[in-house]
Motif scaffolding. Structure first.
Motif: not given
Length: 578
Positions: A119, A131, A343
């Motif tokens: 991320g 995330a 994500l």
């Protein structure tokens, strides 16, 4: 409230402004959720004990390839998980619940950190922290990180291969060393659970390249050199295992565990829609925001590739369809989905904070509903805790009418009955209530940093509550550990101990010895011997004057219906099948 709101928001900003602070925060969350109670809960189902027995056999026999468990059967899974647990056991000096669960917690933590770094690289530190927090606090992920199962080890190496491939593709890299590293990750995934380790990531690779119309990229992965690395790393163990056990190994691990399970002949048959509610519940409360995330992805449909979102969607959809089509299903199979979903959530959240995602009103409504739900649950918990006596009688009456709810109700009653429950439950109530109120206030003022912290706190608190109340209570109602510890004291290791028309992986694990099945030629045995049997079997044989029941288990075994008893036979052994 405004002062607290401001403080929480500034804390979140400071964490998400620095890579190192974000990593430290995530490590702390993983230590709390994955490692805190790792060795506390005894084994009570067949899965953990079954895999634990493989490690114990490796530890005691020295056979690291394919040990024969209980002199009766070969392991069900490849050995990467077991090797990791064995190394921990060698360091700590023994095989127990902590050493056996350590690999899952370790690889679960690495999966969270890998999601964070991905991320960060794609969208910045804030997206990485969001995330990773979503992943770490999702029930499906943290639960798998606390179990003696191979699935978290498999998921980590599959996820690592999927992410590594994506960055190779973005760079259009043809570097030989990187291509061989990808092959090694696939080999390690295969050593975790078999052909699925390489098959599923390669299916995602092909689906993505088909969408991109770029199969020429395969040449840049040096497939022939990669195949040699894969065969050297994974194939060497398969060759040794086949040489050691031959057809029995191939039938057990290739045919039964992969082909027949996927076909639903063996394992857990479930309908095609099975994973829809499972995935939604295992990512709650984050999953409540998925409709808004879906709207965002639709709005960004022409720029998905530009922001790195297309590959994540292909990853998610391919894995979901693959496991939905397979007839044999278990909730833990879809572990590789969670990092992809987390994500996507992180990318969306960053755009949400910048007011670039749309649906702000819808997101706030969802947030209010989540906060109200937590407040109602807290109110019910406080009321029940204050009215324990009347609650006990009501719940027991309720359980009598709805037998499928008895386990949850017994867990609540068990927790309320513990004398030390008040010492930390009240602070938990208070802090969770404050977090829920902060969530409402932050949603009203659209202070998204505080919204994130409040949701993460509530989700983590729920996870700790499950670990401390539900799973501990279920374990104490089902485990055979205390009983088998007494059996070990009662029965000398050189005295025959047999399973009579019964078998249990947990009893075998805690026995710390081999326990053969009662033989057909029982008359050849010389009493005294000791038998382990289920209580209903003892009720059938108890009238025999040559049998004496010495002990009975408190737990009812993994099925939840049977107590196990220890019986001493002094003469006239029972005939098998009587």
């Amino acid at each position: 409230m405004n002062l607290v709101l401001t403080g929480v928001s500034r804390f979140a900003e400071s964490v998400t402004a620095s890579r190192s602070r974000g990593a430290i925060l995530l490590l702390a969350v993983c230590l709390l959720l994955f490692f805190l109670n790792l060795g506390r809960v005894p084994f009570y189902d067949r899965g953990e004990s079954r895999e634990g027995l493989v490690v114990w056999e490796m530890f005691t026999s020295g056979n690291w390839v394919l040990p024969i468990v209980n002199d009766a059967y070969i392991p069900f899974k490849p050995p990467l998980f077991h090797w990791t647990a064995l190394l921990v056991a060698k360091i700590l000096g023994g095989v127990d619940e902590f050493t056996l669960r350590f690999p899952s917690a370790f690889f679960g933590t690495l999966g969270v950190l890998l999601t964070y770094l991905t991320g960060v690289r794609l969208w910045g530190v804030k997206a990485g922290v969001v995330a990773a927090l979503v992943l770490a606090t999702s029930h499906g992920w943290w639960r798998a990180a606390t179990l003696v199962q191979v699935d978290m080890t498999l998921a980590f190496f599959q996820v690592a291969a999927l992410i590594f491939f994506f960055f190779l593709y973005r760079e259009k890299s043809s570097d030989l060393a990187k291509a061989l590293a990808l092959a090694l990750l696939l080999a390690l995934a295969t050593l975790a659970k078999g052909p699925l380790g390489i098959g599923l990531p390669c299916l995602v690779f092909l689906a993505f390249l088909l969408l991109e119309r770029d199969f020429s990229f395969i040449k840049k992965l040096h497939p022939f050199a990669g195949a040699l690395v894969f065969l050297a790393a994974a194939g060497s163990w398969y060759a040794l295992a086949t040489w050691q056990s031959g057809e029995a190994f191939l039938h057990r691990q290739i045919v039964n565990e992969n082909l027949l399970t996927a076909a639903g002949v063996m394992g857990h048959y479930q309908p095609a829609y099975y994973f829809i509610p499972i995935f939604f519940l295992n990512m709650a409360p984050w999953s409540f925001f998925f409709p808004a995330l879906a709207v965002f992805l639709y709005q960004e449909r022409r720029r998905l590739a530009e922001h790195g979102l297309r590959y994540l969607l292909v990853w998610f959809v391919t894995v979901f369809i693959f496991f939905s089509v397979a007839l044999g299903k278990r909730g833990i199979y879809i572990l590789p989905l969670y990092p992809a979903a987390a994500l996507l959530f992180g990318a969306w959240w960053v755009r949400l904070e910048k007011r670039e995602a749309g649906c702000l009103g819808f997101v706030r409504v969802i947030g209010y509903l989540v906060a109200v739900f937590y407040l109602l649950v807290l109110a019910a918990g406080v009321t029940g805790f204050l009215a324990q006596g009347s609650l006990d009688s009501y719940l027991l009456h309720f359980a009598g009418k709805r037998r499928n709810q008895t386990l949850i109700i017994n867990s609540i009653l068990y927790f309320f009955s513990k004398p030390d429950s008040r010492t930390w439950l009240w602070p938990g109530f208070v802090l969770s209530g404050i977090a829920a109120l902060l969530l409402i206030s932050a949603l009203w003022k659209t202070t998204w940093n505080t919204v994130l912290v409040s949701l993460a706190f509530l989700t983590a608190a729920t996870a700790l509550l499950f670990q401390s109340i539900y799973y501990q209570s279920v374990a104490e109602q089902h485990t055979l550990r205390p009983f088998m510890e007494r059996v070990r004291q009662e029965v000398d290791v050189n005295t025959p101990l047999l399973f009579y028309r019964s078998f249990d992986f947990g009893a075998l694990f805690y026995a710390r010895r081999h326990i053969p099945a009662y033989p057909e030629n029982a008359e050849s045995l010389n009493p005294p011997i000791f038998l382990l049997m289920w209580e209903e079997e003892w009720e059938r044989l108890r009238r025999s004057s040559s049998l004496e029941m010495l002990d009975k288990s408190e737990g009812t075994g993994p099925v939840g219906k049977h107590h196990m008893v220890l019986v001493k036979v002094t003469r006239n052994l029972p005939v098998p099948g009587e």
